[in-house]
Design an enzyme around this catalytic site. Structure first.
Site, PDB file in Angstrom:
ATOM      1  N   TYR A 164       0.664  -1.065  -0.108  1.00 38.45           N
ATOM      2  CA  TYR A 164      -0.015   0.018  -0.258  1.00 38.45           C
ATOM      3  C   TYR A 164       0.843   1.334  -0.131  1.00 38.45           C
ATOM      4  O   TYR A 164       0.854   2.109  -0.968  1.00 38.45           O
ATOM      5  CB  TYR A 164      -0.956  -0.074   1.132  1.00 38.45           C
ATOM      6  CG  TYR A 164      -1.627   1.032   1.753  1.00 38.45           C
ATOM      7  CD1 TYR A 164      -2.389   1.859   0.560  1.00 38.45           C
ATOM      8  CD2 TYR A 164      -1.869   1.486   2.911  1.00 38.45           C
ATOM      9  CE1 TYR A 164      -3.133   2.912   1.078  1.00 38.45           C
ATOM     10  CE2 TYR A 164      -2.568   2.593   3.307  1.00 38.45           C
ATOM     11  CZ  TYR A 164      -3.030   3.389   2.414  1.00 38.45           C
ATOM     12  OH  TYR A 164      -3.831   4.466   2.688  1.00 38.45           O
ATOM     13  N   PHE A 217      10.146  -0.580   2.948  1.00 35.31           N
ATOM     14  CA  PHE A 217       9.041  -0.877   3.731  1.00 35.31           C
ATOM     15  C   PHE A 217       8.585  -2.383   4.099  1.00 35.31           C
ATOM     16  O   PHE A 217       7.986  -2.655   4.795  1.00 35.31           O
ATOM     17  CB  PHE A 217       7.878  -0.484   2.818  1.00 35.31           C
ATOM     18  CG  PHE A 217       7.624   1.008   2.217  1.00 35.31           C
ATOM     19  CD1 PHE A 217       7.083   1.823   3.075  1.00 35.31           C
ATOM     20  CD2 PHE A 217       8.623   1.405   1.114  1.00 35.31           C
ATOM     21  CE1 PHE A 217       7.125   3.261   2.715  1.00 35.31           C
ATOM     22  CE2 PHE A 217       8.485   2.789   0.919  1.00 35.31           C
ATOM     23  CZ  PHE A 217       7.795   3.854   1.847  1.00 35.31           C
ATOM     24  N   TYR A 238       5.091  -6.281  16.920  1.00 30.85           N
ATOM     25  CA  TYR A 238       5.401  -5.512  15.726  1.00 30.85           C
ATOM     26  C   TYR A 238       6.057  -4.191  16.204  1.00 30.85           C
ATOM     27  O   TYR A 238       7.064  -3.892  15.654  1.00 30.85           O
ATOM     28  CB  TYR A 238       3.922  -5.075  15.041  1.00 30.85           C
ATOM     29  CG  TYR A 238       3.724  -4.197  14.330  1.00 30.85           C
ATOM     30  CD1 TYR A 238       4.416  -4.186  12.938  1.00 30.85           C
ATOM     31  CD2 TYR A 238       3.282  -2.701  14.429  1.00 30.85           C
ATOM     32  CE1 TYR A 238       4.400  -3.166  12.157  1.00 30.85           C
ATOM     33  CE2 TYR A 238       3.360  -1.921  13.561  1.00 30.85           C
ATOM     34  CZ  TYR A 238       3.727  -2.108  12.172  1.00 30.85           C
ATOM     35  OH  TYR A 238       3.906  -1.078  11.512  1.00 30.85           O
ATOM     36  N   HIS A 281      -7.900  -2.367   9.437  1.00 33.25           N
ATOM     37  CA  HIS A 281      -7.989  -0.716   9.592  1.00 33.25           C
ATOM     38  C   HIS A 281      -9.507  -0.125   9.442  1.00 33.25           C
ATOM     39  O   HIS A 281     -10.279  -0.851   8.702  1.00 33.25           O
ATOM     40  CB  HIS A 281      -7.185  -0.282   8.576  1.00 33.25           C
ATOM     41  CG  HIS A 281      -5.792  -0.507   8.780  1.00 33.25           C
ATOM     42  ND1 HIS A 281      -4.846  -0.898   8.029  1.00 33.25           N
ATOM     43  CD2 HIS A 281      -5.262  -0.505   9.988  1.00 33.25           C
ATOM     44  CE1 HIS A 281      -3.696  -0.960   8.542  1.00 33.25           C
ATOM     45  NE2 HIS A 281      -3.715  -0.783   9.739  1.00 33.25           N
ATOM     46  N   LEU A 282      -9.575   0.724  10.389  1.00 35.81           N
ATOM     47  CA  LEU A 282     -11.038   1.395  10.413  1.00 35.81           C
ATOM     48  C   LEU A 282     -11.759   1.713   9.128  1.00 35.81           C
ATOM     49  O   LEU A 282     -13.032   1.353   8.672  1.00 35.81           O
ATOM     50  CB  LEU A 282     -11.039   2.377  11.599  1.00 35.81           C
ATOM     51  CG  LEU A 282     -12.382   3.247  11.545  1.00 35.81           C
ATOM     52  CD1 LEU A 282     -13.483   2.251  12.385  1.00 35.81           C
ATOM     53  CD2 LEU A 282     -12.072   4.295  12.684  1.00 35.81           C
ATOM     54  N   THR A 307       2.393 -10.163   0.841  1.00 39.22           N
ATOM     55  CA  THR A 307       1.499  -9.390   1.081  1.00 39.22           C
ATOM     56  C   THR A 307       0.982  -8.374  -0.003  1.00 39.22           C
ATOM     57  O   THR A 307      -0.116  -7.637  -0.112  1.00 39.22           O
ATOM     58  CB  THR A 307       1.151  -8.737   2.476  1.00 39.22           C
ATOM     59  OG1 THR A 307       2.349  -7.994   2.637  1.00 39.22           O
ATOM     60  CG2 THR A 307       1.302  -9.759   3.572  1.00 39.22           C
ATOM     61  N   ASP A 325      -5.528  -1.497  22.553  1.00 40.85           N
ATOM     62  CA  ASP A 325      -5.869  -0.377  21.569  1.00 40.85           C
ATOM     63  C   ASP A 325      -5.557   0.816  22.925  1.00 40.85           C
ATOM     64  O   ASP A 325      -6.253   1.021  23.394  1.00 40.85           O
ATOM     65  CB  ASP A 325      -7.299  -0.384  21.065  1.00 40.85           C
ATOM     66  CG  ASP A 325      -7.207  -0.956  19.798  1.00 40.85           C
ATOM     67  OD1 ASP A 325      -6.173  -1.019  18.988  1.00 40.85           O
ATOM     68  OD2 ASP A 325      -8.471  -1.003  19.281  1.00 40.85           O
TER      69      ASP A 325
HETATM   70  N1  UFG Z   1     -11.662   0.122  14.824  1.00 42.97           N
HETATM   71  C1  UFG Z   1     -13.029  -0.242  15.057  1.00 42.97           C
HETATM   72  N2  UFG Z   1     -13.439  -0.984  14.351  1.00 42.97           N
HETATM   73  C2  UFG Z   1     -12.606  -1.554  13.029  1.00 42.97           C
HETATM   74  C3  UFG Z   1     -11.352  -1.245  13.019  1.00 42.97           C
HETATM   75  C4  UFG Z   1     -10.890  -0.371  13.973  1.00 42.97           C
HETATM   76  O1  UFG Z   1     -13.768   0.257  16.034  1.00 42.97           O
HETATM   77  O2  UFG Z   1     -13.528  -2.391  12.493  1.00 42.97           O
HETATM   78  C5  UFG Z   1     -10.956   1.251  15.761  1.00 42.97           C
HETATM   79  C6  UFG Z   1      -9.839   0.643  16.535  1.00 42.97           C
HETATM   80  O3  UFG Z   1     -10.117  -0.059  17.768  1.00 42.97           O
HETATM   81  C7  UFG Z   1      -8.908   1.968  16.789  1.00 42.97           C
HETATM   82  C8  UFG Z   1      -9.263   2.750  15.641  1.00 42.97           C
HETATM   83  O4  UFG Z   1     -10.425   2.204  15.157  1.00 42.97           O
HETATM   84  O5  UFG Z   1      -9.418   2.571  17.879  1.00 42.97           O
HETATM   85  C9  UFG Z   1      -8.191   2.564  14.652  1.00 42.97           C
HETATM   86  O6  UFG Z   1      -8.062   1.257  14.247  1.00 42.97           O
HETATM   87  P1  UFG Z   1      -7.109   0.798  13.155  1.00 42.97           P
HETATM   88  O7  UFG Z   1      -7.005  -0.712  13.143  1.00 42.97           O
HETATM   89  O8  UFG Z   1      -7.452   1.478  11.792  1.00 42.97           O
HETATM   90  O9  UFG Z   1      -5.658   1.268  13.366  1.00 42.97           O
HETATM   91  P2  UFG Z   1      -4.775   1.350  14.656  1.00 42.97           P
HETATM   92  O10 UFG Z   1      -4.878   2.720  15.387  1.00 42.97           O
HETATM   93  O11 UFG Z   1      -5.039   0.246  15.346  1.00 42.97           O
HETATM   94  O12 UFG Z   1      -3.444   0.981  14.155  1.00 42.97           O
HETATM   95  C10 UFG Z   1      -2.428   2.118  13.905  1.00 42.97           C
HETATM   96  C11 UFG Z   1      -1.474   1.601  12.646  1.00 42.97           C
HETATM   97  C12 UFG Z   1      -0.795   0.238  13.039  1.00 42.97           C
HETATM   98  C13 UFG Z   1       0.141   0.684  14.350  1.00 42.97           C
HETATM   99  C14 UFG Z   1      -1.080   1.144  15.428  1.00 42.97           C
HETATM  100  C15 UFG Z   1      -0.224   1.823  16.639  1.00 42.97           C
HETATM  101  O13 UFG Z   1      -2.357   0.994  11.432  1.00 42.97           O
HETATM  102  O14 UFG Z   1       0.422  -0.100  12.059  1.00 42.97           O
HETATM  103  O15 UFG Z   1      -1.695   2.316  14.975  1.00 42.97           O
HETATM  104  O16 UFG Z   1      -1.134   1.664  17.883  1.00 42.97           O
HETATM  105  F1  UFG Z   1       0.777  -0.174  14.748  1.00 42.97           F
END
Ligand code: UFG
Length: 349
Positions: A11, A70, A138, A189-190, A35, A310
């Site tokens: 990506y 990357f 990670y 990811h969200l 991937t 989280d």
């Molecule tokens: N979330 C939801 N529903 C979903 C997916 C995510 O509520 O279906 C929430 C998560 O709990 C979090 C927020 O949305 O609170 C963002 O989640 P993501 O998975 O999109 O991203 P993260 O913050 O978990 O991950 C990012 C980077 C990672 C890194 C991490 C560090 O993508 O590479 O921050 O904490 F490791």
């Protein structure tokens, strides 16, 4: 410059490779396609399918001046389940690359690091001087590479720049080759998860409208099983204004621009670390609302249990890169979501 982009079929790597080409650089992509997707490698880049361990030397032998690195495993939850895989790939693979660079006398590197090196922050916005206490293998493996880069700068004269990304989102429109966006499997990811729900609902409603206009009985029937899955909000009892987690989202196109600045700043013997975010904290509910506004789809959501690990709030201070390299995020959340939506609804590459 002739730049080796490891993980350039992924990506962020593919967007950076496209941006380098646009700026007139030559690009060689090294990716094992574990991937990544070969069709994401931008036109004009040379592609080598291979691993860091086996193929760094050969790739560097093609007249490379600098590396943007990357290639890595990047799923927090997978790293908790299989820590050895992350140490082996992310640290072991990178050490093989760094040694091949030393032997080939290529001493400039920009590294894809992460906010996950900080863990649960004591204070936000997070500065580069914050304590690094990763909460997953990670994050720990990325921090180990950051540390190795400091040593290679000090002991082998490398010019090493670590860019610690916060939440990368959006898609990049490459004038030569269409959209480059997120295609993870599984997708955690969200924003892609929310847009997948919107896309499913939109296709159901357009199917129902078509059936209604043709008088089909299906129009009045119940939705097919599995098509009514709402977005899951992982926890709404965090100490934030609406109870959902707050993150700092950054557009992948802005991120790519930072890599170009980082490349210029990778001066042999110098070690630099920069956070990359927009400085704006956005909650999960706000993301869902913005997705509804951009797509025009009323997106259902339901609260699910917290996702382990989280942190409640992650927001970057990007003051250092702004002051030292003149970089700042330009594109807002609406642009990230609009571009991700356009990419997901565009023809496949
Ligand atoms: N979330 C939801 N529903 C979903 C997916 C995510 O509520 O279906 C929430 C998560 O709990 C979090 C927020 O949305 O609170 C963002 O989640 P993501 O998975 O999109 O991203 P993260 O913050 O978990 O991950 C990012 C980077 C990672 C890194 C991490 C560090 O993508 O590479 O921050 O904490 F490791």
């Amino acid at each position: 410059m002739r730049v080796l982009v490891t993980g350039g079929a992924g990506y962020i790597g593919s967007v950076v490779a496209a941006s380098l080409l646009r700026e007139g650089h030559q690009v060689v992509v090294l990716d094992d396609l574990s991937t990544g997707h070969e069709d994401a490698v931008p036109k004009g880049a040379e592609f080598i399918q291979g691993t860091l361990r086996d193929d760094s030397r050969g790739a560097l032998g093609r007249g490379i001046d600098a590396v943007v690195h990357f290639a890595a495993k990047s799923l927090v939850s997978e790293s908790v389940a299989r820590p050895g895989l992350y140490w082996d790939n992310n640290l072991g693979g990178t050490l093989a690359l760094l040694d091949a660079m030393r032997i080939a006398d290529v001493r400039r590197i920009v590294f894809s690091s992460t906010a996950a090196v900080y863990g649960d922050p004591v204070r936000v916005p997070i500065e580069e001087t914050a304590l690094t206490r990763p909460t997953s293998p990670y994050g720990a493996s990325k921090l180990a590479v950051d540390t190795a880069l400091a040593e290679y700068a000090r002991l082998h004269g490398f010019g090493a720049v670590s860019l610690r990304y916060f939440n990368v989102a959006g898609a990049h429109q490459d004038p030569g080759g269409g959209w480059l966006g997120e295609r993870h499997s599984p997708e955690t990811h969200l924003i892609p998860n929310v847009l997948a729900v919107a896309s499913r609902l939109r296709s159901i409603s357009s199917g129902a409208a078509a059936a209604a206009s043709s008088g089909s009985a299906a129009a009045a029937g119940p939705a097919a099983p599995g098509t009514d899955r709402p977005v899951q909000i992982y926890g709404d009892d965090y100490p934030t204004a609406d109870g959902t987690c707050i993150r700092d989202y950054i557009h992948v196109t802005d991120l790519a621009a930072a890599h170009l600045r980082g490349l210029d700043a990778s001066i042999p013997g110098m070690r630099r670390v920069y956070n990359l975010g927009s400085g704006a904290g956005i909650s999960v509910r706000e993301v869902i609302e913005m997705c509804a506004s951009v797509t025009g789809v009323d997106i259902p959501a339901r609260v699910a249990p917290r996702r382990p690990g989280d942190p409640a709030v992650l927001v970057a201070s990007s003051a250092r890169i702004q002051a030292e390299l003149g970089w700042t995020a330009r594109l807002d959340l609406r642009a990230m979501i609009a571009d991700a939506w356009a990419c997901s609804t565009a023809q496949p590459r």
